[in-house]
Scaffold this motif. Structure first.
Motif, PDB file in Angstrom:
ATOM      1  N   ALA A   1       0.833  -1.207   0.000  1.00  0.00           N
ATOM      2  CA  ALA A   1       0.000   0.000   0.000  1.00  0.00           C
ATOM      3  C   ALA A   1       0.869   1.259   0.000  1.00  0.00           C
ATOM      4  N   LEU A   2       1.962   1.221   0.742  1.00  0.00           N
ATOM      5  CA  LEU A   2       2.882   2.353   0.769  1.00  0.00           C
ATOM      6  C   LEU A   2       3.493   2.576  -0.611  1.00  0.00           C
ATOM      7  N   ALA A   3       3.874   1.485  -1.276  1.00  0.00           N
ATOM      8  CA  ALA A   3       4.438   1.613  -2.627  1.00  0.00           C
ATOM      9  C   ALA A   3       3.416   2.213  -3.587  1.00  0.00           C
ATOM     10  N   ALA A   4       2.147   1.793  -3.457  1.00  0.00           N
ATOM     11  CA  ALA A   4       1.093   2.335  -4.315  1.00  0.00           C
ATOM     12  C   ALA A   4       0.926   3.834  -4.080  1.00  0.00           C
ATOM     13  N   GLU A   5       1.057   4.269  -2.828  1.00  0.00           N
ATOM     14  CA  GLU A   5       0.975   5.707  -2.533  1.00  0.00           C
ATOM     15  C   GLU A   5       2.074   6.485  -3.247  1.00  0.00           C
ATOM     16  N   HIS A   6       3.166   5.804  -3.551  1.00  0.00           N
ATOM     17  CA  HIS A   6       4.272   6.445  -4.254  1.00  0.00           C
ATOM     18  C   HIS A   6       4.246   6.129  -5.754  1.00  0.00           C
ATOM     19  N   GLY A   7       3.089   5.654  -6.226  1.00  0.00           N
ATOM     20  CA  GLY A   7       2.898   5.457  -7.655  1.00  0.00           C
ATOM     21  C   GLY A   7       3.406   4.154  -8.217  1.00  0.00           C
ATOM     22  N   LEU A  40      11.536   4.333  -0.163  1.00  0.00           N
ATOM     23  CA  LEU A  40      12.492   3.640   0.687  1.00  0.00           C
ATOM     24  C   LEU A  40      12.757   4.413   1.975  1.00  0.00           C
ATOM     25  N   ASP A  41      12.761   5.734   1.887  1.00  0.00           N
ATOM     26  CA  ASP A  41      12.965   6.537   3.085  1.00  0.00           C
ATOM     27  C   ASP A  41      11.842   6.310   4.102  1.00  0.00           C
ATOM     28  N   VAL A  42      10.594   6.306   3.619  1.00  0.00           N
ATOM     29  CA  VAL A  42       9.459   6.104   4.523  1.00  0.00           C
ATOM     30  C   VAL A  42       9.474   4.678   5.078  1.00  0.00           C
ATOM     31  N   LEU A  43       9.769   3.708   4.222  1.00  0.00           N
ATOM     32  CA  LEU A  43       9.820   2.316   4.681  1.00  0.00           C
ATOM     33  C   LEU A  43      10.900   2.151   5.749  1.00  0.00           C
ATOM     34  N   ALA A  44      12.062   2.736   5.524  1.00  0.00           N
ATOM     35  CA  ALA A  44      13.141   2.639   6.515  1.00  0.00           C
ATOM     36  C   ALA A  44      12.731   3.288   7.828  1.00  0.00           C
ATOM     37  N   GLU A  45      12.018   4.388   7.744  1.00  0.00           N
ATOM     38  CA  GLU A  45      11.536   5.051   8.954  1.00  0.00           C
ATOM     39  C   GLU A  45      10.619   4.128   9.731  1.00  0.00           C
ATOM     40  N   ARG A  46       9.733   3.448   9.019  1.00  0.00           N
ATOM     41  CA  ARG A  46       8.810   2.511   9.676  1.00  0.00           C
ATOM     42  C   ARG A  46       9.582   1.364  10.334  1.00  0.00           C
ATOM     43  N   LEU A  47      10.491   0.755   9.596  1.00  0.00           N
ATOM     44  CA  LEU A  47      11.223  -0.386  10.128  1.00  0.00           C
ATOM     45  C   LEU A  47      12.089   0.006  11.325  1.00  0.00           C
ATOM     46  N   SER A  48      12.581   1.227  11.320  1.00  0.00           N
ATOM     47  CA  SER A  48      13.426   1.675  12.423  1.00  0.00           C
ATOM     48  C   SER A  48      12.650   1.761  13.735  1.00  0.00           C
ATOM     49  N   LEU A  49      11.322   1.932  13.667  1.00  0.00           N
ATOM     50  CA  LEU A  49      10.521   1.963  14.899  1.00  0.00           C
ATOM     51  C   LEU A  49      10.575   0.611  15.613  1.00  0.00           C
ATOM     52  N   GLY A  50      10.377  -0.463  14.860  1.00  0.00           N
ATOM     53  CA  GLY A  50      10.470  -1.787  15.467  1.00  0.00           C
ATOM     54  C   GLY A  50      11.881  -2.101  15.920  1.00  0.00           C
ATOM     55  N   ALA A  51      12.865  -1.732  15.104  1.00  0.00           N
ATOM     56  CA  ALA A  51      14.254  -2.001  15.467  1.00  0.00           C
ATOM     57  C   ALA A  51      14.659  -1.221  16.712  1.00  0.00           C
ATOM     58  N   ALA A 103       9.506  -3.168  -5.429  1.00  0.00           N
ATOM     59  CA  ALA A 103       9.424  -1.863  -4.771  1.00  0.00           C
ATOM     60  C   ALA A 103      10.492  -1.731  -3.698  1.00  0.00           C
ATOM     61  N   VAL A 104      10.627  -2.779  -2.860  1.00  0.00           N
ATOM     62  CA  VAL A 104      11.602  -2.749  -1.773  1.00  0.00           C
ATOM     63  C   VAL A 104      13.025  -2.765  -2.314  1.00  0.00           C
ATOM     64  N   ALA A 105      13.219  -3.360  -3.479  1.00  0.00           N
ATOM     65  CA  ALA A 105      14.543  -3.400  -4.092  1.00  0.00           C
ATOM     66  C   ALA A 105      14.937  -2.061  -4.707  1.00  0.00           C
ATOM     67  N   GLY A 106      14.010  -1.096  -4.735  1.00  0.00           N
ATOM     68  CA  GLY A 106      14.363   0.232  -5.220  1.00  0.00           C
ATOM     69  C   GLY A 106      13.530   0.754  -6.356  1.00  0.00           C
ATOM     70  N   ALA A 107      12.658  -0.086  -6.944  1.00  0.00           N
ATOM     71  CA  ALA A 107      11.887   0.336  -8.114  1.00  0.00           C
ATOM     72  C   ALA A 107      10.844   1.392  -7.792  1.00  0.00           C
ATOM     73  N   ALA A 108      10.437   1.513  -6.524  1.00  0.00           N
ATOM     74  CA  ALA A 108       9.419   2.493  -6.144  1.00  0.00           C
ATOM     75  C   ALA A 108      10.019   3.847  -5.794  1.00  0.00           C
ATOM     76  N   GLY A 109      11.331   3.969  -5.840  1.00  0.00           N
ATOM     77  CA  GLY A 109      11.946   5.260  -5.651  1.00  0.00           C
ATOM     78  C   GLY A 109      12.505   5.510  -4.268  1.00  0.00           C
ATOM     79  N   GLU A 110      13.324   6.563  -4.190  1.00  0.00           N
ATOM     80  CA  GLU A 110      14.011   6.924  -2.960  1.00  0.00           C
ATOM     81  C   GLU A 110      13.044   7.330  -1.850  1.00  0.00           C
ATOM     82  N   ALA A 111      11.999   8.096  -2.217  1.00  0.00           N
ATOM     83  CA  ALA A 111      11.063   8.579  -1.200  1.00  0.00           C
ATOM     84  C   ALA A 111      10.359   7.417  -0.514  1.00  0.00           C
TER      85      ALA A 111
END
Length: 388
Positions: free
Chosen positions: A281-287, A305-316, A295-303
């Motif tokens: 759903a996050l990738a779809a929000e980024h088109g 990946l930045d949001v995804l990393a922010e999310r994952l960092s909360l659990g970490a 998407a996670v490998a980079g096809a969905a763009g830098e923005a």
């Protein structure tokens, strides 16, 4: 079962000076040492066993005779030494002494591999899901395809909580009933020891033995797939928790979710940010509407990946604050897709959230880690039983 053995409690009696070992105990210790060396190093000559064990030549000769008579080792060839004789024979573990099976059982699929005692894969196949009888029959057929009459040990990796005391797969939200029915059917119909373990725990075992955590005594595996989970390894030992619930990070309350999780629904927890559906759903929000791994490998763009990393960092960050494991491994299909690039992004954000120094590494195995961990666990359990 190797790395999944619970920590031992040292009692006052255990702190006393050990009494000298009896001859039979010494022989058993030497035999086990030799078998472990043959497991780790491969076939060895008697001279090599003498050097690695520190035993005398007569003791090694007795050891080789004992293990051969017990059907545990055999001559598998000769070394390249010029002088021929008993010491030039190569001894190896009898791989066909027992056959094992490893199962990776997901919510919508199941895969099985049958191996020999050394863990070498002999046959592999998908098992039917939603039809327990057919799944058991297919495993029996797979066993015959591997050239075995029966299985000695079966290790099943499954989602959900596994009670540490009983090994029972507990009823948790979203777990299809056929999982528990399959485990029960295997236990009832197979003349084998059937062990059930949480899938993420098995993936951590694989990462510890042959993956991204080979050089670590402590780490947390953050599983990123259809769901999210974690496995905790501290001081070289897997920590399951009192009820088997250690690592149920999908239920962790975090900011950015529409509500709070409940005892039966992780929808308001970390799962809502990091599960496959949430990432898609996050990738779809980024088109981006292609496969989520792309998407996670980079096809969905830098923005994205930045949001995804922010999310994952909360659990970490929660993991780092409570456990201080020193390293978080991003595992599962999505962890592998993100690779070192995603791990580096998460590490950068994690460093801003916690004062606890924590590495972030990408999995070396991805989704296959569950089956690999089950294979390693089956090998360890069977060898513990047969080697004494």
């Amino acid at each position: 079962m190797g790395a999944v053995t619970p920590a031992k409690v040292l009692t006052p009696a255990a702190t006393a000076a050990p009494s000298p070992a009896s001859p039979s105990t010494a022989r058993a210790i030497n035999d086990r040492l030799a078998l472990e060396l043959l497991q780790e190093e491969g076939p060895l000559t008697a001279a090599q066993l003498k050097r690695l064990t520190g035993l005398s030549r007569p003791s090694v000769a007795d050891l080789v005779e004992r293990l051969g008579a017990a059907g545990l080792i055999e001559v598998v060839g000769e070394s390249g030494e010029q002088r021929r004789g008993p010491n030039a024979r190569l001894y190896g573990i009898v791989a066909g002494r027992a056959h094992l099976a490893a199962l990776d059982v997901r919510t919508d699929s199941a895969t099985a591999v049958v191996t020999d005692l050394l863990g070498h894969p002999l046959a592999r196949a998908a098992l039917p899901v939603d039809a327990v009888g057919e799944a058991v029959a297919r495993l029996a057929e797979l066993t015959r395809e591997a050239g075995a009459r029966e299985l000695h040990t079966v290790v099943v990796g499954a989602p959900g909580l596994v009670a540490p005391a009983s090994g029972e797969l507990r009823d948790t939200g979203g777990l299809p009933a056929w999982h528990r029915d399959l485990v029960a059917a295997l236990q009832e119909t197979l003349p084998a020891r059937v062990v059930v373990e949480n899938e993420t725990n098995l993936a951590a075992l694989a990462e510890q033995r042959v993956g991204a955590a080979r050089d670590l005594d402590s780490f947390v595996l953050l599983w990123l797939g259809a769901g999210v989970g974690a496995a905790v390894v501290l001081d070289g030992r897997l920590r399951r928790g009192a009820s088997g619930g250690a690592g149920e990070i999908g239920f962790l309350p975090v900011p950015g979710t529409p509500g709070l999780p409940s005892a039966t629904d992780c929808g308001g927890g970390f799962h809502s940010l990091a599960g496959r559906a949430a990432v898609a759903a996050l990738a779809a929000e980024h088109g981006f509407t292609g496969p989520v791994e792309e998407a996670v490998a980079g096809a969905a763009g830098e923005a994205f990946l930045d949001v995804l990393a922010e999310r994952l960092s909360l659990g970490a960050a929660a993991v780092a604050a409570v456990l201080d494991p020193g390293c978080v491994v991003l595992g599962g299909e999505l962890g592998r897709a993100g690779g070192p690039a995603l791990a580096a992004r998460v590490a950068d954000r994690l460093a801003a959230l916690t004062p606890v120094p924590t590495q972030v590494r990408a999995t070396a195995l991805g989704g296959p880690a569950v089956l690999e961990g089950a294979r390693l666990a089956a090998r360890a359990a069977a060898q513990d039983d047969l080697f004494g």
